[in-house]
Design a protein around this motif. Structure first.
Motif, short mmCIF file in Angstrom:
data_model
loop_
_atom_site.label_atom_id
_atom_site.label_comp_id
_atom_site.label_asym_id
_atom_site.label_seq_id
_atom_site.Cartn_x
_atom_site.Cartn_y
_atom_site.Cartn_z
N TYR A 167 0.64 -0.57 0.02
CA TYR A 167 0.10 -0.30 0.18
C TYR A 167 0.82 1.14 0.18
N LEU A 168 1.62 1.33 0.92
CA LEU A 168 2.70 2.67 0.83
C LEU A 168 3.24 2.42 -0.15
N GLU A 220 3.00 1.60 -3.60
CA GLU A 220 1.58 1.93 -4.11
C GLU A 220 1.21 3.76 -4.22
N ARG A 221 0.80 3.90 -2.86
CA ARG A 221 0.57 5.47 -2.75
C ARG A 221 1.75 6.60 -3.21
N SER A 222 3.57 6.13 -2.72
CA SER A 222 4.39 6.85 -2.81
C SER A 222 4.48 6.85 -4.43
N HIS A 282 2.22 6.91 -6.52
CA HIS A 282 0.57 7.64 -7.23
C HIS A 282 1.16 8.80 -7.18
N ARG A 283 1.68 9.17 -6.03
CA ARG A 283 1.44 10.66 -5.28
C ARG A 283 3.56 11.19 -6.33
N THR A 328 1.32 11.62 -9.80
CA THR A 328 0.71 12.95 -10.19
C THR A 328 1.95 14.26 -9.89
#
Length: 65
Positions: A37-38, A40-42, A44-45, A48
């Motif tokens: 999860y972490l 993927e969040r990194s 994605h950020r 973006t």
């Protein structure tokens, strides 16, 4: 570091079932899920921010002056 994770009964049941099916401990499965999860969040950020820099390059240039 030790911590307590409180799950609903349904979440605990799902985690237990997945853990049993994969032959891994519930802790290992939960830790892997958190790492994924972490990560993927990194990712994605970063995507973006790259998109914003490209799409708003002119505006960012004006703001920096």
């Amino acid at each position: 570091m030790a911590m307590t994770l409180r799950l609903t009964d349904d979440e605990a049941d799902a985690l237990r079932a997945y853990s049993d099916a994969s032959g891994r401990s519930m802790q290992d499965v939960a830790r892997e899920a958190i790492r994924d999860y972490l990560g993927e969040r990194s990712k994605h950020r970063a995507q973006t921010l790259t998109r914003i820099v490209h799409e708003d390059a002119e505006l960012l240039k004006l703001l920096s002056q």
